[in-house]
Design a protein around this motif. Structure first.
Motif, PDB file in Angstrom:
ATOM      1  N   MET A 145       0.654  -1.071  -0.464  1.00  0.00           N
ATOM      2  CA  MET A 145      -0.055   0.239   0.399  1.00  0.00           C
ATOM      3  C   MET A 145       0.867   0.880  -0.073  1.00  0.00           C
ATOM      4  O   MET A 145       1.719   1.164   0.316  1.00  0.00           O
ATOM      5  CB  MET A 145      -0.512   0.118   1.043  1.00  0.00           C
ATOM      6  N   ALA A 146       0.384   2.650  -0.582  1.00  0.00           N
ATOM      7  CA  ALA A 146       1.393   3.755  -0.250  1.00  0.00           C
ATOM      8  C   ALA A 146       0.642   3.804   1.158  1.00  0.00           C
ATOM      9  O   ALA A 146      -0.082   3.982   1.463  1.00  0.00           O
ATOM     10  CB  ALA A 146       0.298   4.453  -1.823  1.00  0.00           C
ATOM     11  N   ALA A 147       2.457   4.804   1.089  1.00  0.00           N
ATOM     12  CA  ALA A 147       2.282   4.956   2.913  1.00  0.00           C
ATOM     13  C   ALA A 147       1.403   6.431   2.897  1.00  0.00           C
ATOM     14  O   ALA A 147       0.836   7.307   2.252  1.00  0.00           O
ATOM     15  CB  ALA A 147       3.894   5.967   2.888  1.00  0.00           C
ATOM     16  N   GLY A 148       0.545   5.881   4.532  1.00  0.00           N
ATOM     17  CA  GLY A 148      -0.732   7.357   4.389  1.00  0.00           C
ATOM     18  C   GLY A 148      -1.435   6.759   5.371  1.00  0.00           C
ATOM     19  O   GLY A 148      -0.772   5.668   6.641  1.00  0.00           O
ATOM     20  N   PRO A 149      -1.991   7.619   6.063  1.00  0.00           N
ATOM     21  CA  PRO A 149      -2.963   7.092   7.194  1.00  0.00           C
ATOM     22  C   PRO A 149      -3.387   5.686   6.915  1.00  0.00           C
ATOM     23  O   PRO A 149      -4.634   4.895   7.807  1.00  0.00           O
ATOM     24  CB  PRO A 149      -4.728   8.799   7.069  1.00  0.00           C
TER      25      PRO A 149
END
Length: 264
Positions: A145-149
């Motif tokens: 997954m793309a980095a983030g919340p």
């Protein structure tokens, strides 16, 4: 006049090997046979199935099939034999570890939704022969997954109870919540708090000595036209438009009213 009657349920489009995928066409052909009750019992010789298959091939694909069965001709070869030679020609042999390498190297692309990312992973895992497919899909979905919340939220969940479907739902929920919060925020606000000055065209690495001083307060982090002290009255000359430390007047006006540090 009676309406034309088709003996078949549905239809099968033509197959052009230069533009279409053989495996996809083959699956559709099998469904067409199933819908119309054409099978090994109803078509023991395979003549009907062979005729339907060959009539669906474009000229170029028909010629290719003819070459593949040489020295025989297509009308002399069984339906299953034609399927086998086309499978051998169009479906490449796959190396399990090469397929797994592609699977593990994948990551969520920019603009790709979490549902799309999960579906793409399933396609990449089709020929990996994982013993525990769902575990492999879940691991790669989260790690890729793309980095983030959204990713951070998944990391807080109990892995024992988590499934790929639940992970997709959780990620989409966080994304939707963020989008809704951003849409409902008052115009002109930002998460960084109030900004004292608007700074344009100033690089963080730009030396302070290269910046032009504000004629109002003497600072270098904003333009004169943007200074918040522009309407303040100078305690030295009693004029508006600058602070005392930027005043170049010699004579004091209202000196008795001057207080130390009033401009600071």
């Amino acid at each position: 006049m009676c309406a034309a009657f088709s003996p078949f349920v549905g239809n099968i489009s033509s197959f052009d090997h230069q533009q279409q995928d053989w495996s996809t066409f083959k699956s559709r052909l099998e469904q067409f046979f199933l819908a119309n009750g054409i099978n090994e019992e109803s078509d023991k010789s395979g003549v009907k199935r062979r005729a339907i298959l060959l009539s669906a091939l474009t000229d170029d694909s028909f010629k290719l099939a003819s070459n593949l069965v040489l020295p025989n001709t297509l009308d002399k070869v069984s339906f299953q034999k034609i399927i086998d030679v086309l499978d051998a020609h169009f479906i490449p042999k796959r190396c399990g570890f090469a397929e797994r390498s592609k699977f593990y190297a994948a990551s969520q692309q920019q603009g790709e939704s979490y549902a799309q990312w999960a579906v793409r992973l399933r396609g990449l895992a089709a020929h990996c022969n994982f013993k525990h497919l769902e575990d492999a899909l879940l691991d790669k979905f989260v790690m890729g997954m793309a980095a983030g919340p959204e990713r951070e939220k998944i990391f807080t969940l109990d892995i024992k109870e988590l499934t790929l479907s639940a992970a997709v739902d959780q990620a989409e929920s966080v994304r939707c919540a963020r989008a809704a919060a951003a849409a409902s925020a008052p115009a002109g606000t930002s998460g960084g708090g109030d900004v004292l000055f608007k700074i344009e065209g100033v690089s963080k690495s730009q030396p302070d000595t290269d910046r032009v001083k504000c004629a109002v307060c003497g600072r270098k982090n904003h333009k004169t036209s943007e200074c918040r002290f522009a309407r303040y009255k100078c305690k030295k000359c009693n004029s508006k438009g600058h602070l005392r430390k930027m005043c170049n007047k010699v004579n004091y006006v209202g000196e008795d009213n001057v207080s130390e540090g009033d401009d600071e």
